[in-house]
Design a protein around this motif. Structure first.
Motif, PDB file in Angstrom:
ATOM      1  N   ARG A 171     -51.713  19.251  -1.968  1.00 33.00           N
ATOM      2  CA  ARG A 171     -50.185  19.004  -2.150  1.00 33.00           C
ATOM      3  C   ARG A 171     -49.278  19.354  -3.700  1.00 33.00           C
ATOM      4  NH1 ARG A 171     -49.502  12.932  -0.895  1.00 33.00           N
ATOM      5  NH2 ARG A 171     -46.970  13.231  -1.538  1.00 33.00           N
ATOM      6  N   VAL A 172     -50.649  21.002  -4.347  1.00 27.82           N
ATOM      7  CA  VAL A 172     -49.498  21.534  -5.061  1.00 27.82           C
ATOM      8  C   VAL A 172     -49.794  22.477  -4.536  1.00 27.82           C
ATOM      9  CG1 VAL A 172     -50.854  22.678  -6.841  1.00 27.82           C
ATOM     10  CG2 VAL A 172     -51.507  20.424  -6.630  1.00 27.82           C
ATOM     11  N   TYR A 173     -48.453  22.996  -4.557  1.00 27.21           N
ATOM     12  CA  TYR A 173     -47.929  24.629  -4.262  1.00 27.21           C
ATOM     13  C   TYR A 173     -47.663  25.616  -5.437  1.00 27.21           C
ATOM     14  CZ  TYR A 173     -44.249  27.337  -1.533  1.00 27.21           C
ATOM     15  OH  TYR A 173     -44.000  28.013  -0.683  1.00 27.21           O
ATOM     16  N   SER A 174     -48.211  26.608  -5.176  1.00 20.39           N
ATOM     17  CA  SER A 174     -47.949  27.714  -6.315  1.00 20.39           C
ATOM     18  C   SER A 174     -48.249  29.008  -5.634  1.00 20.39           C
ATOM     19  CB  SER A 174     -49.779  27.473  -6.829  1.00 20.39           C
ATOM     20  OG  SER A 174     -50.535  27.674  -6.252  1.00 20.39           O
ATOM     21  N   CYS A 175     -47.884  29.892  -6.489  1.00 26.25           N
ATOM     22  CA  CYS A 175     -47.849  31.454  -6.328  1.00 26.25           C
ATOM     23  C   CYS A 175     -47.819  32.155  -8.064  1.00 26.25           C
ATOM     24  CB  CYS A 175     -46.832  31.783  -5.682  1.00 26.25           C
ATOM     25  SG  CYS A 175     -45.056  31.755  -6.191  1.00 26.25           S
ATOM     26  N   GLU A 176     -48.816  32.943  -7.636  1.00 26.98           N
ATOM     27  CA  GLU A 176     -48.951  34.084  -9.211  1.00 26.98           C
ATOM     28  C   GLU A 176     -47.594  35.455  -9.167  1.00 26.98           C
ATOM     29  OE1 GLU A 176     -52.586  35.718 -11.809  1.00 26.98           O
ATOM     30  OE2 GLU A 176     -52.746  34.770  -9.868  1.00 26.98           O
ATOM     31  N   TYR A 177     -46.922  35.063  -9.934  1.00 30.97           N
ATOM     32  CA  TYR A 177     -45.956  36.755 -10.513  1.00 30.97           C
ATOM     33  C   TYR A 177     -46.884  37.252 -10.999  1.00 30.97           C
ATOM     34  CZ  TYR A 177     -42.298  33.620  -9.012  1.00 30.97           C
ATOM     35  OH  TYR A 177     -41.450  32.612  -8.448  1.00 30.97           O
ATOM     36  N   HIS A 178     -47.479  38.636 -10.285  1.00 34.02           N
ATOM     37  CA  HIS A 178     -48.223  39.843 -11.098  1.00 34.02           C
ATOM     38  C   HIS A 178     -46.984  40.595 -11.589  1.00 34.02           C
ATOM     39  CE1 HIS A 178     -52.130  38.440  -9.418  1.00 34.02           C
ATOM     40  NE2 HIS A 178     -50.837  37.753  -8.469  1.00 34.02           N
ATOM     41  N   TYR A 179     -47.045  41.429 -12.982  1.00 32.30           N
ATOM     42  CA  TYR A 179     -46.323  42.412 -13.382  1.00 32.30           C
ATOM     43  C   TYR A 179     -47.255  43.062 -13.733  1.00 32.30           C
ATOM     44  CZ  TYR A 179     -42.934  38.083 -13.328  1.00 32.30           C
ATOM     45  OH  TYR A 179     -42.492  37.137 -13.131  1.00 32.30           O
ATOM     46  N   PRO A 186     -34.520  32.548   4.035  1.00 34.28           N
ATOM     47  CA  PRO A 186     -36.181  32.247   4.270  1.00 34.28           C
ATOM     48  C   PRO A 186     -37.552  32.420   3.103  1.00 34.28           C
ATOM     49  CG  PRO A 186     -35.515  35.190   3.767  1.00 34.28           C
ATOM     50  CD  PRO A 186     -34.261  33.627   3.615  1.00 34.28           C
ATOM     51  N   ALA A 187     -38.232  30.968   3.174  1.00 29.35           N
ATOM     52  CA  ALA A 187     -39.441  31.355   1.775  1.00 29.35           C
ATOM     53  C   ALA A 187     -40.782  32.147   2.134  1.00 29.35           C
ATOM     54  CB  ALA A 187     -39.706  29.587   1.996  1.00 29.35           C
ATOM     55  N   ALA A 188     -41.199  32.195   0.801  1.00 32.35           N
ATOM     56  CA  ALA A 188     -42.924  33.541   1.473  1.00 32.35           C
ATOM     57  C   ALA A 188     -43.382  32.565   1.997  1.00 32.35           C
ATOM     58  CB  ALA A 188     -42.488  33.416  -0.076  1.00 32.35           C
ATOM     59  N   ALA A 189     -43.320  31.120   2.453  1.00 33.54           N
ATOM     60  CA  ALA A 189     -44.382  30.242   3.121  1.00 33.54           C
ATOM     61  C   ALA A 189     -43.903  29.882   4.055  1.00 33.54           C
ATOM     62  CB  ALA A 189     -44.916  29.241   2.250  1.00 33.54           C
ATOM     63  N   PRO A 190     -44.884  29.009   4.736  1.00 31.23           N
ATOM     64  CA  PRO A 190     -44.400  28.253   6.700  1.00 31.23           C
ATOM     65  C   PRO A 190     -43.056  26.904   6.077  1.00 31.23           C
ATOM     66  CG  PRO A 190     -46.613  27.405   5.968  1.00 31.23           C
ATOM     67  CD  PRO A 190     -46.212  28.334   5.050  1.00 31.23           C
ATOM     68  N   PRO A 191     -42.428  27.149   6.803  1.00 31.35           N
ATOM     69  CA  PRO A 191     -40.654  26.040   6.316  1.00 31.35           C
ATOM     70  C   PRO A 191     -41.147  25.259   6.064  1.00 31.35           C
ATOM     71  CG  PRO A 191     -40.489  26.941   8.783  1.00 31.35           C
ATOM     72  CD  PRO A 191     -42.041  27.236   7.853  1.00 31.35           C
ATOM     73  N   LEU A 201     -46.747  29.821 -11.004  1.00 31.99           N
ATOM     74  CA  LEU A 201     -45.879  28.618 -11.297  1.00 31.99           C
ATOM     75  C   LEU A 201     -46.558  27.504 -10.497  1.00 31.99           C
ATOM     76  CD1 LEU A 201     -44.005  30.995 -12.194  1.00 31.99           C
ATOM     77  CD2 LEU A 201     -42.337  30.123 -11.013  1.00 31.99           C
ATOM     78  N   SER A 202     -46.748  26.157 -10.253  1.00 30.10           N
ATOM     79  CA  SER A 202     -47.233  25.621  -9.034  1.00 30.10           C
ATOM     80  C   SER A 202     -46.061  24.350  -9.612  1.00 30.10           C
ATOM     81  CB  SER A 202     -48.604  25.173  -9.554  1.00 30.10           C
ATOM     82  OG  SER A 202     -48.927  24.564 -10.667  1.00 30.10           O
ATOM     83  N   VAL A 203     -46.013  23.335  -8.097  1.00 36.04           N
ATOM     84  CA  VAL A 203     -45.471  21.853  -8.172  1.00 36.04           C
ATOM     85  C   VAL A 203     -46.758  21.031  -7.691  1.00 36.04           C
ATOM     86  CG1 VAL A 203     -43.907  20.728  -7.125  1.00 36.04           C
ATOM     87  CG2 VAL A 203     -43.031  22.842  -8.584  1.00 36.04           C
ATOM     88  N   LYS A 204     -46.987  20.149  -8.123  1.00 31.62           N
ATOM     89  CA  LYS A 204     -47.757  19.061  -7.973  1.00 31.62           C
ATOM     90  C   LYS A 204     -47.067  17.624  -7.038  1.00 31.62           C
ATOM     91  CE  LYS A 204     -51.500  16.374  -7.456  1.00 31.62           C
ATOM     92  NZ  LYS A 204     -52.920  16.528  -7.152  1.00 31.62           N
ATOM     93  N   GLU A 205     -46.332  17.884  -5.592  1.00 35.51           N
ATOM     94  CA  GLU A 205     -45.966  16.700  -5.210  1.00 35.51           C
ATOM     95  C   GLU A 205     -46.861  15.618  -4.553  1.00 35.51           C
ATOM     96  OE1 GLU A 205     -44.102  17.473  -1.354  1.00 35.51           O
ATOM     97  OE2 GLU A 205     -42.845  19.402  -1.949  1.00 35.51           O
ATOM     98  N   LEU A 206     -46.355  14.480  -5.653  1.00 35.05           N
ATOM     99  CA  LEU A 206     -46.707  13.013  -5.720  1.00 35.05           C
ATOM    100  C   LEU A 206     -46.011  11.941  -4.979  1.00 35.05           C
ATOM    101  CD1 LEU A 206     -47.107  14.089  -9.049  1.00 35.05           C
ATOM    102  CD2 LEU A 206     -49.193  13.317  -7.594  1.00 35.05           C
ATOM    103  N   PRO A 219     -47.963  33.003  -1.787  1.00 34.47           N
ATOM    104  CA  PRO A 219     -47.733  31.498  -2.313  1.00 34.47           C
ATOM    105  C   PRO A 219     -48.980  30.153  -1.087  1.00 34.47           C
ATOM    106  CG  PRO A 219     -45.472  31.707  -0.337  1.00 34.47           C
ATOM    107  CD  PRO A 219     -46.958  32.786  -0.830  1.00 34.47           C
ATOM    108  N   THR A 220     -49.287  29.628  -2.108  1.00 34.48           N
ATOM    109  CA  THR A 220     -50.600  28.666  -1.351  1.00 34.48           C
ATOM    110  C   THR A 220     -50.257  26.903  -0.882  1.00 34.48           C
ATOM    111  OG1 THR A 220     -52.131  27.951  -3.553  1.00 34.48           O
ATOM    112  CG2 THR A 220     -52.292  30.260  -1.947  1.00 34.48           C
TER     113      THR A 220
END
Length: 188
Positions: free
Chosen positions: A83-91, A26-31, A98-103, A78-79
């Motif tokens: 075309r950018v998927y990202s999430c913030e890791y809070h400590y 399971p991912a933390a976002a839509p499949p 972390l973010s990934v731009k899909e091109l 995650p958001t």
């Protein structure tokens, strides 16, 4: 410096053997839309690829917690936008994003990466990470791989972080390396 490189080399086999979860986890976002780590199609996808969604996957978060010696204090949220998927890791003492731009293709990813690099000020090239990588003065690491541009933004972390303590730049490189290992594992 030599000790850090040796420690990093010793850690990499451990990360590879742990595994990164799979597309079926399971991912933390839509499949995700596609089951492969291949570059996204030229049309704007309405969901991130499986490879991209790994950066916010609960199993990846657990592996990262083991590698860094500390876990997040909040769930990942995650958001997926433009075309950018990202999430913030809070400590407890800071956060990283972390973010990934899909091109659409590798050439567009190269242009995106070069544009980011050109506007980053003084950078240090990182050899052997993705197809190209650099770290900024604040420690943030940017990696280009296929049609993806990964950014590990550690500017909101303290100068030293984790257990054992590491520089935030080392945390960014370790995190980016973990993502690259997961992507390689996923595409195999």
């Amino acid at each position: 410096m030599r000790l850090r490189r040796t420690a990093a080399l010793l850690l990499l086999p451990l990360l590879v053997t742990v595994g990164c979860g799979s597309a079926a986890t399971p991912a933390a976002a839509p499949p995700p839309a596609s089951p492969s780590a291949a570059a996204p199609s030229s049309g704007a996808p309405d969901r991130p690829s499986d490879a991209t969604s790994m950066i916010c996957n609960p199993y990846f978060r657990q592996e990262l917690a083991g590698a860094l010696g500390t876990d997040t204090t909040q769930p990942l949220a995650p958001t997926w936008e433009k075309r950018v998927y990202s999430c913030e890791y809070h400590y407890p003492d800071g956060s990283m994003t972390l973010s990934v731009k899909e091109l659409p293709d590798a050439a567009t990813a190269l242009a995106q990466y070069d544009g980011l690099r050109g506007s980053a000020g003084a950078v240090t090239d990182l050899n052997g990470l993705g197809e190209a990588a650099y770290k900024r003065a604040d420690g943030t690491t940017v990696v280009r791989k296929d049609a993806f541009v990964l950014t590990v933004d550690v500017a909101k972390l303290p100068e030293t972080f984790g257990t054992p303590p590491r520089s935030r730049a080392d945390v960014a490189v370790m995190t980016a390396t973990t993502v690259m290992i997961c992507w390689k594992e996923h595409s195999s």
